[in-house]
Enzyme design. Structure first.
Site, PDB file in Angstrom:
ATOM      1  N   SER A  14     -10.241  -7.569   2.466  1.00  0.00           N
ATOM      2  CA  SER A  14     -10.684  -7.629   1.073  1.00  0.00           C
ATOM      3  C   SER A  14      -9.521  -7.727   0.093  1.00  0.00           C
ATOM      4  O   SER A  14      -9.580  -8.483  -0.882  1.00  0.00           O
ATOM      5  CB  SER A  14     -11.567  -6.417   0.740  1.00  0.00           C
ATOM      6  OG  SER A  14     -10.886  -5.212   0.995  1.00  0.00           O
ATOM      7  N   PHE A  87      -1.829  -2.728  11.940  1.00  0.00           N
ATOM      8  CA  PHE A  87      -1.660  -4.008  12.642  1.00  0.00           C
ATOM      9  C   PHE A  87      -0.421  -4.781  12.201  1.00  0.00           C
ATOM     10  O   PHE A  87      -0.180  -5.889  12.684  1.00  0.00           O
ATOM     11  CB  PHE A  87      -2.902  -4.890  12.431  1.00  0.00           C
ATOM     12  CG  PHE A  87      -4.195  -4.205  12.761  1.00  0.00           C
ATOM     13  CD1 PHE A  87      -4.363  -3.546  13.973  1.00  0.00           C
ATOM     14  CD2 PHE A  87      -5.243  -4.205  11.858  1.00  0.00           C
ATOM     15  CE1 PHE A  87      -5.557  -2.909  14.286  1.00  0.00           C
ATOM     16  CE2 PHE A  87      -6.442  -3.570  12.154  1.00  0.00           C
ATOM     17  CZ  PHE A  87      -6.594  -2.926  13.380  1.00  0.00           C
ATOM     18  N   GLY A 139      -1.758  -0.779  -7.476  1.00  0.00           N
ATOM     19  CA  GLY A 139      -2.836  -0.769  -8.459  1.00  0.00           C
ATOM     20  C   GLY A 139      -2.454  -0.023  -9.724  1.00  0.00           C
ATOM     21  O   GLY A 139      -1.277   0.006 -10.088  1.00  0.00           O
ATOM     22  N   ALA A 143     -10.201  -4.266  -4.905  1.00  0.00           N
ATOM     23  CA  ALA A 143     -10.489  -5.665  -4.604  1.00  0.00           C
ATOM     24  C   ALA A 143     -11.881  -6.073  -5.071  1.00  0.00           C
ATOM     25  O   ALA A 143     -12.086  -7.184  -5.570  1.00  0.00           O
ATOM     26  CB  ALA A 143     -10.341  -5.898  -3.098  1.00  0.00           C
ATOM     27  N   LYS A 194      -1.686   8.376  -2.151  1.00  0.00           N
ATOM     28  CA  LYS A 194      -2.960   8.487  -2.864  1.00  0.00           C
ATOM     29  C   LYS A 194      -4.136   8.323  -1.915  1.00  0.00           C
ATOM     30  O   LYS A 194      -5.222   8.860  -2.156  1.00  0.00           O
ATOM     31  CB  LYS A 194      -3.033   7.502  -4.022  1.00  0.00           C
ATOM     32  CG  LYS A 194      -2.726   6.046  -3.684  1.00  0.00           C
ATOM     33  CD  LYS A 194      -3.954   5.218  -3.514  1.00  0.00           C
ATOM     34  CE  LYS A 194      -3.603   3.776  -3.210  1.00  0.00           C
ATOM     35  NZ  LYS A 194      -4.750   2.879  -3.143  1.00  0.00           N
ATOM     36  N   ASP A 247      -3.513   4.930 -10.032  1.00  0.00           N
ATOM     37  CA  ASP A 247      -3.926   4.510  -8.695  1.00  0.00           C
ATOM     38  C   ASP A 247      -4.553   5.675  -7.926  1.00  0.00           C
ATOM     39  O   ASP A 247      -5.521   5.510  -7.179  1.00  0.00           O
ATOM     40  CB  ASP A 247      -2.713   3.959  -7.935  1.00  0.00           C
ATOM     41  CG  ASP A 247      -3.095   2.900  -6.908  1.00  0.00           C
ATOM     42  OD1 ASP A 247      -4.272   2.530  -6.841  1.00  0.00           O
ATOM     43  OD2 ASP A 247      -2.207   2.456  -6.158  1.00  0.00           O
TER      44      ASP A 247
END
Length: 331
Positions: A14, A87, A139, A143, A194, A247
């Site tokens: 996203s 990943f 941020g 998204a 966060k 954020d």
């Protein structure tokens, strides 16, 4: 770099989808690496990601899509990575091209589990990219709200402010406001921490704590974040700025927060494995909790909230008992 650079986004989730949408507002072409060829074929035919932010429509003529990571590393001057931290190493290991001279921005809100490093440090130590060519996109920004073109804010951090400004211009639009920062390490650690505090907020909600406690939890979280980051990278920063406090608040309170959702399930009695299986997206805070806890064993900052989340997620302690103790430690 005065000319408009070629930019590629790496990731199919996203946040990657949202960043591609932002860039398409300003650029004639945007590179987009996705490992799933079926998703690429679907986007080419239907002009939206089949799995994430399906409401975000794309002008397909602007997209340079490929499932070959090396093809897009060769193509782009600026590489933006928005792959889940769990990943990252596996994907980076596929790269055979030398990208040590490229500009790399991380939109990954976590720590690379295999090395215990924030992503910027991982790029520097493992791929020899100089810190002046490494940046962070943070941020407060979900998204899902980008897809709906709701007013959102981004902080672009890089030690080379010119590069931060350049990318800011490429991402800004009538619904995206951007600002720059030179606090790359602090911004990246804040983006990681966060998520842990959002899990704590979710656990508290799942246990039945109300808004009064949540406000105290968030107030203590920003102070804990300040202590943690100060131990790692001491510099003049205003922890109340949007990249840190903003954020934290949006991740701790928003219905779109996957970390809060994950914590909420734990508070309601799910096991870690069952909560992870139930969610279609990765809660970065799960991995960040272990990394932050282990890192703080060396730094010795006062972190009762991180300690509590670690006890629940990794020591399998009873959330109700742990949070009862936590309430005595907060003020």
């Amino acid at each position: 770099m005065k000319k408009i650079p070629k930019i590629a986004v790496f990731g199919g989730g996203s946040w990657a989808t949202a960043i591609v949408k932002m860039l398409c507002e300003n650029l004639h072409q945007v590179g987009w690496y996705m490992r799933n060829q079926n998703s690429i074929d679907y986007i080419k035919e239907n002009a939206h990601n089949p799995n994430y932010l399906s409401s975000a429509e794309f002008d397909v003529s602007k997209l340079y899509l490929s499932s070959d990571i090396n093809e897009l590393v060769r193509y782009a001057d600026v590489l933006i990575f928005a792959i889940p931290s769990a990943f990252v190493k596996a994907e980076l290991d596929k790269i055979t091209e030398d990208f040590s001279s490229k500009i790399v921005f991380s939109a990954i809100k976590g720590i690379v589990p295999e090395t215990g490093l924030i992503v910027g440090e991982h790029f520097n130590k493992m791929h020899q990219i100089p810190f002046e060519n490494i940046g962070v996109i943070t941020g407060p920004c979900h998204a899902e709200e980008v897809a709906m073109e709701r007013l959102s804010y981004l902080t672009i951090a890089c030690t080379d402010v010119k590069k931060a400004r350049l990318l800011s211009k490429c991402l800004a639009s009538n619904y995206i406001k951007t600002k720059t920062s030179d606090d790359i390490i602090g911004s990246e650690y804040a983006a990681m921490l966060k998520n842990i505090y959002a899990i704590a907020a979710g656990i508290a909600h799942g246990l039945g704590y109300g808004d009064n406690f949540q406000s105290v939890l968030m107030s203590n979280s920003i102070r804990e974040m300040k202590r943690f980051i100060k131990k790692i990278h001491k510099m003049k920063r205003n922890i109340n700025n949007s990249a840190y406090l903003g954020d934290l608040l949006v991740t701790g309170y928003s219905v779109f927060s996957r970390n809060r959702m994950f914590g909420n399930m734990i508070g309601k009695g799910y096991t870690v494995k069952s909560a992870q299986m139930e969610m279609s997206m990765i809660a970065e805070g799960y991995y960040a909790t272990k990394s932050a806890y282990l890192l703080n064993e060396k730094n010795k900052a006062k972190t009762p909230i991180i300690d509590a989340v670690y006890a629940v997620l990794y020591e399998h302690k009873n959330p109700k008992k742990i949070f009862k103790k936590l309430t005595e430690l907060l003020d």
